[in-house]
Design a protein around this motif. Structure first.
Motif, PDB file in Angstrom:
ATOM      1  N   LYS A  42      -9.572  -3.486   6.542  1.00 57.04           N
ATOM      2  CA  LYS A  42      -9.210  -4.473   7.570  1.00 57.04           C
ATOM      3  C   LYS A  42      -9.476  -3.913   8.967  1.00 57.04           C
ATOM      4  CE  LYS A  42      -5.548  -6.897   5.100  1.00 57.04           C
ATOM      5  NZ  LYS A  42      -4.091  -7.087   5.019  1.00 57.04           N
ATOM      6  N   ILE A  73       4.956   6.359  -8.739  1.00 55.14           N
ATOM      7  CA  ILE A  73       4.334   5.584  -7.644  1.00 55.14           C
ATOM      8  C   ILE A  73       4.466   4.088  -7.940  1.00 55.14           C
ATOM      9  CG2 ILE A  73       2.246   5.168  -6.261  1.00 55.14           C
ATOM     10  CD1 ILE A  73       1.268   7.913  -6.814  1.00 55.14           C
ATOM     11  N   LEU A  79      -1.681   4.528 -12.652  1.00 54.06           N
ATOM     12  CA  LEU A  79      -0.806   4.692 -11.481  1.00 54.06           C
ATOM     13  C   LEU A  79       0.488   5.331 -11.988  1.00 54.06           C
ATOM     14  CD1 LEU A  79      -0.415   3.881  -8.407  1.00 54.06           C
ATOM     15  CD2 LEU A  79       0.722   1.817  -9.270  1.00 54.06           C
ATOM     16  N   PRO A  80       0.783   6.572 -11.574  1.00 48.01           N
ATOM     17  CA  PRO A  80       1.953   7.251 -12.144  1.00 48.01           C
ATOM     18  C   PRO A  80       3.214   6.389 -12.024  1.00 48.01           C
ATOM     19  CG  PRO A  80       0.690   8.748 -10.753  1.00 48.01           C
ATOM     20  CD  PRO A  80       0.093   7.378 -10.565  1.00 48.01           C
ATOM     21  N   ILE A 140      -2.645  -9.246   7.878  1.00 48.90           N
ATOM     22  CA  ILE A 140      -1.997  -8.237   8.729  1.00 48.90           C
ATOM     23  C   ILE A 140      -2.766  -6.925   8.682  1.00 48.90           C
ATOM     24  CG2 ILE A 140       0.158  -6.983   9.173  1.00 48.90           C
ATOM     25  CD1 ILE A 140       1.460  -9.244   7.315  1.00 48.90           C
ATOM     26  N   SER A 141      -2.968  -6.353   9.867  1.00 53.06           N
ATOM     27  CA  SER A 141      -3.613  -5.045   9.944  1.00 53.06           C
ATOM     28  C   SER A 141      -2.694  -4.131  10.744  1.00 53.06           C
ATOM     29  CB  SER A 141      -4.965  -5.213  10.657  1.00 53.06           C
ATOM     30  OG  SER A 141      -5.497  -3.960  10.994  1.00 53.06           O
ATOM     31  N   GLY A 177       0.206  -5.188  -1.850  1.00 62.88           N
ATOM     32  CA  GLY A 177       0.009  -6.602  -1.494  1.00 62.88           C
ATOM     33  C   GLY A 177      -0.844  -6.867  -0.265  1.00 62.88           C
ATOM     34  N   SER A 178      -1.360  -5.825   0.385  1.00 62.01           N
ATOM     35  CA  SER A 178      -2.112  -6.008   1.633  1.00 62.01           C
ATOM     36  C   SER A 178      -3.322  -6.925   1.455  1.00 62.01           C
ATOM     37  CB  SER A 178      -2.557  -4.632   2.142  1.00 62.01           C
ATOM     38  OG  SER A 178      -3.336  -4.741   3.286  1.00 62.01           O
ATOM     39  N   THR A 209      -2.999 -10.547   2.715  1.00 65.23           N
ATOM     40  CA  THR A 209      -2.429 -10.825   4.038  1.00 65.23           C
ATOM     41  C   THR A 209      -3.465 -10.727   5.167  1.00 65.23           C
ATOM     42  OG1 THR A 209      -1.806  -8.630   4.912  1.00 65.23           O
ATOM     43  CG2 THR A 209      -0.399  -9.547   3.170  1.00 65.23           C
ATOM     44  N   LEU A 260       4.106 -12.194   1.690  1.00 66.27           N
ATOM     45  CA  LEU A 260       3.871 -11.415   2.917  1.00 66.27           C
ATOM     46  C   LEU A 260       2.777 -12.061   3.769  1.00 66.27           C
ATOM     47  CD1 LEU A 260       4.402  -8.727   4.484  1.00 66.27           C
ATOM     48  CD2 LEU A 260       2.614  -7.689   3.088  1.00 66.27           C
ATOM     49  N   GLY A 298      -2.739   0.155  -0.485  1.00 68.38           N
ATOM     50  CA  GLY A 298      -2.657  -0.451   0.838  1.00 68.38           C
ATOM     51  C   GLY A 298      -3.358   0.367   1.912  1.00 68.38           C
ATOM     52  N   THR A 330      -5.199  -1.267  -6.365  1.00 69.90           N
ATOM     53  CA  THR A 330      -4.757  -0.443  -7.501  1.00 69.90           C
ATOM     54  C   THR A 330      -3.284  -0.068  -7.388  1.00 69.90           C
ATOM     55  OG1 THR A 330      -5.394   1.632  -6.432  1.00 69.90           O
ATOM     56  CG2 THR A 330      -7.086   0.540  -7.759  1.00 69.90           C
ATOM     57  N   HIS A 354       5.170   5.426   3.035  1.00 64.12           N
ATOM     58  CA  HIS A 354       5.391   3.975   3.136  1.00 64.12           C
ATOM     59  C   HIS A 354       6.269   3.406   2.010  1.00 64.12           C
ATOM     60  CE1 HIS A 354       4.365  -0.190   4.113  1.00 64.12           C
ATOM     61  NE2 HIS A 354       4.174  -0.369   2.819  1.00 64.12           N
ATOM     62  N   ALA A 355       5.778   3.493   0.772  1.00 62.39           N
ATOM     63  CA  ALA A 355       6.468   2.792  -0.322  1.00 62.39           C
ATOM     64  C   ALA A 355       7.842   3.414  -0.634  1.00 62.39           C
ATOM     65  CB  ALA A 355       5.570   2.744  -1.559  1.00 62.39           C
ATOM     66  N   MET A 413      -3.074   7.314   4.694  1.00 65.77           N
ATOM     67  CA  MET A 413      -1.815   6.570   4.848  1.00 65.77           C
ATOM     68  C   MET A 413      -1.593   6.169   6.317  1.00 65.77           C
ATOM     69  SD  MET A 413       1.067   5.774   3.042  1.00 65.77           S
ATOM     70  CE  MET A 413       1.543   6.881   1.741  1.00 65.77           C
ATOM     71  N   HIS A 414      -1.111   4.943   6.530  1.00 60.04           N
ATOM     72  CA  HIS A 414      -0.756   4.396   7.849  1.00 60.04           C
ATOM     73  C   HIS A 414      -1.959   4.166   8.772  1.00 60.04           C
ATOM     74  CE1 HIS A 414       3.313   4.681   6.598  1.00 60.04           C
ATOM     75  NE2 HIS A 414       3.347   5.996   6.608  1.00 60.04           N
TER      76      HIS A 414
HETATM   77  P1  NAD Z   1      -1.548   4.184  -0.703  1.00 52.94           P
HETATM   78  O1  NAD Z   1      -2.660   3.226  -0.616  1.00 52.94           O
HETATM   79  O2  NAD Z   1      -1.387   5.160   0.415  1.00 52.94           O
HETATM   80  O3  NAD Z   1      -1.639   4.958  -2.088  1.00 52.94           O
HETATM   81  C1  NAD Z   1      -0.734   6.010  -2.377  1.00 52.94           C
HETATM   82  C2  NAD Z   1      -1.441   7.091  -3.193  1.00 52.94           C
HETATM   83  O4  NAD Z   1      -1.656   6.611  -4.513  1.00 52.94           O
HETATM   84  C3  NAD Z   1      -2.818   7.445  -2.617  1.00 52.94           C
HETATM   85  O5  NAD Z   1      -2.988   8.842  -2.675  1.00 52.94           O
HETATM   86  C4  NAD Z   1      -3.780   6.746  -3.574  1.00 52.94           C
HETATM   87  O6  NAD Z   1      -5.020   7.416  -3.661  1.00 52.94           O
HETATM   88  C5  NAD Z   1      -3.015   6.784  -4.886  1.00 52.94           C
HETATM   89  N1  NAD Z   1      -3.322   5.694  -5.807  1.00 52.94           N
HETATM   90  C6  NAD Z   1      -3.487   4.391  -5.496  1.00 52.94           C
HETATM   91  N2  NAD Z   1      -3.700   3.678  -6.613  1.00 52.94           N
HETATM   92  C7  NAD Z   1      -3.681   4.558  -7.648  1.00 52.94           C
HETATM   93  C8  NAD Z   1      -3.835   4.424  -9.058  1.00 52.94           C
HETATM   94  N3  NAD Z   1      -4.011   3.233  -9.632  1.00 52.94           N
HETATM   95  N4  NAD Z   1      -3.756   5.529  -9.816  1.00 52.94           N
HETATM   96  C9  NAD Z   1      -3.523   6.732  -9.259  1.00 52.94           C
HETATM   97  N5  NAD Z   1      -3.354   6.935  -7.927  1.00 52.94           N
HETATM   98  C10 NAD Z   1      -3.432   5.853  -7.128  1.00 52.94           C
HETATM   99  O7  NAD Z   1      -0.138   3.470  -0.865  1.00 52.94           O
HETATM  100  P2  NAD Z   1       0.300   1.951  -0.801  1.00 52.94           P
HETATM  101  O8  NAD Z   1       1.762   2.013  -0.904  1.00 52.94           O
HETATM  102  O9  NAD Z   1      -0.451   1.108  -1.739  1.00 52.94           O
HETATM  103  O10 NAD Z   1      -0.119   1.478   0.657  1.00 52.94           O
HETATM  104  C11 NAD Z   1       0.577   1.914   1.801  1.00 52.94           C
HETATM  105  C12 NAD Z   1      -0.136   1.492   3.061  1.00 52.94           C
HETATM  106  O11 NAD Z   1      -0.480   0.117   3.001  1.00 52.94           O
HETATM  107  C13 NAD Z   1       0.710   1.658   4.314  1.00 52.94           C
HETATM  108  O12 NAD Z   1      -0.087   2.112   5.382  1.00 52.94           O
HETATM  109  C14 NAD Z   1       1.181   0.245   4.577  1.00 52.94           C
HETATM  110  O13 NAD Z   1       1.523   0.027   5.925  1.00 52.94           O
HETATM  111  C15 NAD Z   1       0.017  -0.565   4.137  1.00 52.94           C
HETATM  112  N6  NAD Z   1       0.363  -1.942   3.752  1.00 52.94           N
HETATM  113  C16 NAD Z   1      -0.177  -2.929   4.497  1.00 52.94           C
HETATM  114  C17 NAD Z   1       0.076  -4.241   4.177  1.00 52.94           C
HETATM  115  C18 NAD Z   1      -0.537  -5.351   4.992  1.00 52.94           C
HETATM  116  O14 NAD Z   1      -0.367  -6.514   4.690  1.00 52.94           O
HETATM  117  N7  NAD Z   1      -1.287  -5.021   6.024  1.00 52.94           N
HETATM  118  C19 NAD Z   1       0.889  -4.552   3.076  1.00 52.94           C
HETATM  119  C20 NAD Z   1       1.428  -3.509   2.326  1.00 52.94           C
HETATM  120  C21 NAD Z   1       1.142  -2.198   2.677  1.00 52.94           C
END
Ligand code: NAD
Length: 354
Positions: free
Chosen positions: A101, A162, A158-159, A126-127, A120-121, A124, A229, A94, A116, A252-253, A66-67
């Protein structure tokens, strides 16, 4: 109405069971030595990709975090270099796509993204990276994955909890796109459709997590919101979430879920047209209250204190958010910003301004 809209070339494959097409897509991209990236929790998915792609996978690197911490990135860069890979395949949320990225930024490698979550990353340039407790973001068009494969099947597991926060994260992109300084009619279309489709899908997923039609709508909406985004600038809401995530370690989310209704309430007086469009997309009288009620209905956190923020972190968060603020439709001022953060911290339902 005059406007400027840039379209970006990316091959997007969307559907149920599209992972079956991964081999053909990798071949089409001409990649032969991929580094496959996952989080530790999704390592099995990396193994599945390895089974599908066979000798086209040089190694599986299940260490995304994360991050996007810089030390984790540098370890992955060293591995990619030692294996002489010719591309990156990030499968996950993400965090995993963010690692792709961050490596691409240093080694100029092409990327394939298989999202998954709904963050939305993948759409984009964006990094974001975190070092010494500060999250910084940069934007470079070369960082957009050239190929994105959306497979609804990968999101069924995906629970629901989440899915709820991830869906609200996607909605946040569309909300801020509607009042962006560089908004245009095309991104507004994506945004309105993305919000409406995501809100409807999340309500179904909360009750019936295995509903394939709702999962498909949510993933489609995440693509629309990701394009928002990736096309226009974000404002106060994203700045606050980066501050809270990067400097205070908040997830994050869930942070997006708790902050969004309050950021919307803050900006509503300065962006009445966007406010009306969001309310309409949510089927609610007020955008801010509609977002708050949606979060509560689907079991997403509505208070920052419930996701680990200490009350004494509010003042330092204000200082960081006031330093180098993003453009915002309403000026960012200390007193109303404090009120916003206090309300988001305690989880109070936003009040309608007029
Ligand atoms: P994440 O990628 O950290 O995933 C959260 C958790 O869910 C992880 O433990 C992952 O293994 C699990 N997971 C993911 N998909 C799953 C699935 N289908 N089934 C079961 N478990 C699953 O969380 P996120 O919210 O997707 O991403 C957050 C990160 O992405 C942050 O660092 C954020 O800054 C970045 N982000 C970047 C952009 C960009 O444009 N650069 C956009 C959005 C988010």
């Amino acid at each position: 109405m005059p406007f400027v809209h840039l379209t970006h070339a990316a091959r997007v494959v969307f559907g149920v069971g599209t992972l079956d097409r991964l081999s053909a897509e990798v071949e089409l991209a001409g990649l032969e030595r991929l580094l496959v990236l996952t989080t530790p929790g999704q390592a099995a998915l990396g193994v599945r990709v390895g089974d599908i792609l066979g000798s086209r996978v040089a190694a599986i690197h299940p260490h995304a975090a994360m991050h996007t911490p810089v030390d984790a990135t540098l370890a992955a860069v060293a591995r990619a270099q030692s294996l002489s890979v010719d591309g990156l395949l990030a499968i996950g949320g993400g965090s995993t796509i963010g690692l792709g990225k961050a490596i691409a930024r240093r080694l100029h490698l092409p990327q394939i993204a298989v999202p998954t979550t709904y963050a939305g990353s993948e759409m984009t340039p964006i990094s974001g990276e975190t070092e010494n407790g500060l999250k910084t973001t940069m934007s470079d068009d070369r960082l957009r994955p050239a190929m994105v494969l959306y497979d609804v099947d990968l999101t069924i597991g995906l629970p629901a909890s989440i899915a709820a926060v991830s869906g609200l994260n996607a909605i946040a992109h569309a909300v801020e796109a509607l009042y962006a300084r560089d908004a245009n009619p095309v991104t507004a279309l994506f945004a309105r459709e993305g919000i409406a489709k995501m809100a409807g899908a999340l309500r179904v997923i909360a009750r019936a997590p295995g509903d394939v039609a709702a999962r498909s709508d949510a993933l489609y909406a995440s693509w629309l919101c990701g394009m928002c985004l990736g096309s226009v600038g974000m404002a106060l809401h994203h700045k606050l979430c980066h501050t809270l995530g990067g400097s205070f370690g908040l997830p994050h989310a869930p942070t997006h879920a708790a902050v969004l209704p309050h950021a919307m309430a803050y900006n509503a007086p300065a962006a009445p047209q966007a406010d009306r469009a969001i309310a309409e997309a949510l089927g609610s009288r007020s955008a801010a209250q509609g977002l708050f009620d949606l979060a509560a209905d689907i079991g997403a956190p509505t208070a920052l204190r419930d996701i680990g923020m200490a009350e004494q972190d509010i003042e330092p968060a204000i200082e960081i958010a006031l330093a180098n603020p993003y453009w915002n439709p309403r000026p960012i001022e200390r007193a109303p910003l404090r009120a916003l953060l206090r309300n988001a911290w305690s989880g109070q339902r936003p009040e309608i301004m007029s």
